[in-house]
Scaffold this motif. Structure first.
Motif, PDB file in Angstrom:
ATOM      1  N   ARG A 175     -12.400  11.622  -5.642  1.00 50.09           N
ATOM      2  CA  ARG A 175     -12.620  10.286  -6.187  1.00 50.09           C
ATOM      3  C   ARG A 175     -13.777  10.221  -7.163  1.00 50.09           C
ATOM      4  O   ARG A 175     -13.717   9.503  -8.150  1.00 50.09           O
ATOM      5  N   GLU A 184     -17.915   0.499  -7.320  1.00 44.88           N
ATOM      6  CA  GLU A 184     -17.265   0.167  -6.048  1.00 44.88           C
ATOM      7  C   GLU A 184     -15.833  -0.316  -6.279  1.00 44.88           C
ATOM      8  O   GLU A 184     -14.924   0.001  -5.515  1.00 44.88           O
ATOM      9  N   VAL A 238       1.887   1.744  -3.595  1.00 47.58           N
ATOM     10  CA  VAL A 238       0.796   2.352  -4.370  1.00 47.58           C
ATOM     11  C   VAL A 238       0.777   3.856  -4.109  1.00 47.58           C
ATOM     12  O   VAL A 238       0.666   4.661  -5.040  1.00 47.58           O
ATOM     13  N   LEU A 244     -13.869   2.803  -6.759  1.00 49.48           N
ATOM     14  CA  LEU A 244     -13.716   3.607  -5.539  1.00 49.48           C
ATOM     15  C   LEU A 244     -12.719   2.983  -4.569  1.00 49.48           C
ATOM     16  O   LEU A 244     -11.988   3.689  -3.874  1.00 49.48           O
ATOM     17  N   VAL A 245     -12.700   1.660  -4.525  1.00 49.57           N
ATOM     18  CA  VAL A 245     -11.821   0.994  -3.558  1.00 49.57           C
ATOM     19  C   VAL A 245     -10.341   1.171  -3.940  1.00 49.57           C
ATOM     20  O   VAL A 245      -9.463   1.069  -3.094  1.00 49.57           O
ATOM     21  N   GLY A 246     -10.103   1.472  -5.210  1.00 47.62           N
ATOM     22  CA  GLY A 246      -8.720   1.707  -5.637  1.00 47.62           C
ATOM     23  C   GLY A 246      -8.361   3.178  -5.697  1.00 47.62           C
ATOM     24  O   GLY A 246      -7.288   3.550  -6.150  1.00 47.62           O
ATOM     25  N   HIS A 286       0.822  -1.209   0.000  1.00 47.66           N
ATOM     26  CA  HIS A 286       0.000   0.000   0.000  1.00 47.66           C
ATOM     27  C   HIS A 286       0.855   1.258   0.000  1.00 47.66           C
ATOM     28  O   HIS A 286       0.462   2.285  -0.555  1.00 47.66           O
ATOM     29  N   ARG A 343      -9.248   0.522 -12.522  1.00 46.91           N
ATOM     30  CA  ARG A 343      -9.078   0.480 -11.071  1.00 46.91           C
ATOM     31  C   ARG A 343      -7.641   0.843 -10.691  1.00 46.91           C
ATOM     32  O   ARG A 343      -7.403   1.565  -9.720  1.00 46.91           O
ATOM     33  N   VAL A 396     -10.603  -8.672 -10.373  1.00 46.41           N
ATOM     34  CA  VAL A 396     -11.561  -7.641  -9.942  1.00 46.41           C
ATOM     35  C   VAL A 396     -12.288  -8.171  -8.705  1.00 46.41           C
ATOM     36  O   VAL A 396     -12.300  -9.381  -8.446  1.00 46.41           O
ATOM     37  N   PHE A 397     -12.885  -7.272  -7.930  1.00 47.18           N
ATOM     38  CA  PHE A 397     -13.670  -7.706  -6.764  1.00 47.18           C
ATOM     39  C   PHE A 397     -15.031  -8.153  -7.285  1.00 47.18           C
ATOM     40  O   PHE A 397     -15.894  -7.332  -7.588  1.00 47.18           O
TER      41      PHE A 397
END
Lengths: 289, 229
Positions: B105, B94, B73, B97-99, B70, B142, B86-87
């Motif tokens: 955002r 979503e 990143v 947004l999570v990335g 992290h 993402r 992918v999730f």
């Protein structure tokens, strides 16, 4: 007979809510950390103890007592995460080791509480009084458990769906690899999830202690039923934990109309066995990618 | 942009990458090509902090050694992994947004929907129900949500129809023009040499050849081994 059915429905719903909240914490931890936390029942027990001590020795009002239960649950979960999980989980066979470390911690907590406070049941007052719905009489504490439980479940759903931390928890539950790839601080989310489950357990302990009384064994009793709920609902499934938790509470209450409590336990384990044979992933479980 | 020196990655007794040195200049696409098992994905995982690596990895002036994924990143590295990852239970939006990084955002999501109109049409669709090509686009989008300086693409064309492969090529060219540096790990050497300015050829974790893509594409040995000519 209808009155008895309604009476047992309310009693069973309140008990089922406690199963749902405890099972939800267990299944969240399993879903995100992929571990089984054997100490979860003791977090519930110590949360209830914190509530009893706050009410008995500090004379705190019940709403403060609930807060104490939450804080005690969170603090204990954080300590367990620090001592028994953080250093162990990423090792080879870490998940199996955590099973043993949390089991050891649960025994230490149980023995410590028995040693310091003894086995005598303790009780506190919750929400006083009772409400009547026709012939059905329900204690206000049970109604309060149901109301708080529903509010908490709605809150958790909202947080998981709408907040950054909730999306990160769901992402980590979906794929730890992908969560790392997108830059999620995986260790932080693991601890947050574990502590949130502890808060749920502590709150549930404080909610239930005016109904069940406090004794050091309450953690054992509820964790066994919560494991049954999690397995039948599907390991890692939040919906499964909530639906099956409430269903188990109702089933126990209905069965108690017709037969002694011990038979209810036998019936529950028979259901567990049948579920494992017919649908090993549980009613709400899905194959993981 | 990215400087990798003497990179080594081991999985137990298996040496996946051995003493590899390469760099990715600003606003260019560099390809790592090689067959399955050559060590391309391991290199990307090592850079991302997902595999323990020896040697030196620097992004600009930042030494990435010792940083967690992290933190890498945050430093400006993003990865679109092999197999997309992918999730699956989350919606397209979503997943984005999570990335996401920073406070703008929603604006980033809108920007991604501009770059990938197909994703905008499927904003609320569950990612796991999309086609392979759409999931690949989502994985790249993402990765871009963290506003990286270096985008790493691991086998972005694997299993995709030729028409989607062409879209990926167009996309890489667009991203380069926007100033992004790209490290592309690809078995499809023809595609990689078409889109990258420079390429490194890996074999069993070691550097076999390197050079400008145009030169490598004309090299008879590369043509025979990797381009099927």
């Amino acid at each position: 007979m209808l009155d008895l059915f309604l009476q047992q429905s309310m009693n069973g719903f309140a008990q089922g809510m406690s199963y749902a909240l405890i099972a939800l914490g267990l299944t969240m931890v399993f879903g995100v950390l992929h571990i089984i936390n054997f100490a979860h029942g003791e977090v519930y027990m110590v949360g209830a103890l914190g509530a009893v001590l706050a009410a008995t020795y500090l004379g705190a009002p019940y709403f403060v007592v609930l807060g104490v239960g939450i804080v005690v649950g969170m603090a204990l979960a954080w300590l367990i995460a620090l001592a028994g999980i953080g250093k162990v989980l990423d090792r080879k066979d870490g998940s199996s080791t955590v099973l043993l470390t949390t089991f050891a911690i649960s025994i230490i907590l149980y023995e410590a509480v028995v040693t310091f406070f003894g086995p005598t049941p303790l009780r506190i007052e919750g929400i006083p009084g009772r409400s009547e719905f026709g012939q059905t009489v329900v204690t206000n504490q049970r109604l309060f458990v149901i109301a708080v439980g529903l509010f908490v479940l709605a809150g958790i759903e909202f947080v998981l769906r709408r907040s950054d931390i909730g999306r990160q928890i769901r992402a980590l539950a979906s794929s730890a690899f992908a969560a790392q790839v997108v830059g999620i601080n995986v260790e932080r989310i693991r601890v947050v999830t574990f502590v949130a489950a502890g808060a749920l357990a502590g709150l549930t302990g404080a909610l239930m202690v005016p109904i069940t009384l406090f004794s050091p064994t309450i953690g054992h009793s509820i964790i066994i039923n919560a494991f049954v709920v999690v397995v039948i609902g599907g390991m890692g499934s939040a919906a499964g934990a909530v639906v099956c938790g409430i269903a188990l509470g109702l089933l126990e209450a209905y069965v108690a109309i017709f037969m002694p409590q011990q038979f209810a336990s036998a019936l529950i384990y028979a259901l567990l066995l049948v579920t494992l044979l017919i649908r090993p992933k549980g009613l709400f479980g899905r194959a993981r990618a | 942009m990215l400087q990798v020196e003497r990179l080594g990655i081991r999985y137990g007794a298996v040496e996946a990458v051995d003493n590899l040195t390469f760099h990715v200049p600003d606003s260019t696409c560099v390809a790592l090509i090689g067959s399955n098992g050559a060590g391309k994905s391991s290199v990307l995982k090592g850079i991302m902090g997902l595999a323990s690596a020896t040697g030196s990895i620097r992004l600009g002036n930042t030494d990435l050694g010792g940083l967690k994924s992290h933190q890498r990143v945050s430093a400006g590295i993003a990865l679109s992994p092999e197999g997309r990852h992918v999730f699956a239970d989350m919606s397209v939006k979503e997943n984005l947004l999570v990335g996401a990084a920073g406070h703008d955002r929603e604006a980033l999501v809108t920007e991604m929907f501009g770059l990938f109109p197909r994703l905008g049409e499927r904003e609320k669709q569950i990612a796991g129900s999309m086609s392979g090509g759409e999931q690949q686009m989502l994985a790249i989008a993402r990765a871009l949500m963290s506003k990286p300086k270096l985008l790493m693409l691991d086998e972005p064309t694997m299993g995709l129809a030729p028409i989607i492969v062409d879209q990926v090529i167009v996309l890489i060219n667009v991203l380069k023009k926007r100033g992004l540096s790209i490290l592309l790990a690809e078995q499809n050497a023809e595609m990689a040499l078409e889109v990258a300015e420079h390429a490194y050829v890996l074999e069993t974790g070691r550097l076999k050849r390197e050079g400008a893509s145009a030169d490598l594409a004309r090299d008879p040995a590369i043509q025979e081994d990797y381009l099927g000519l």
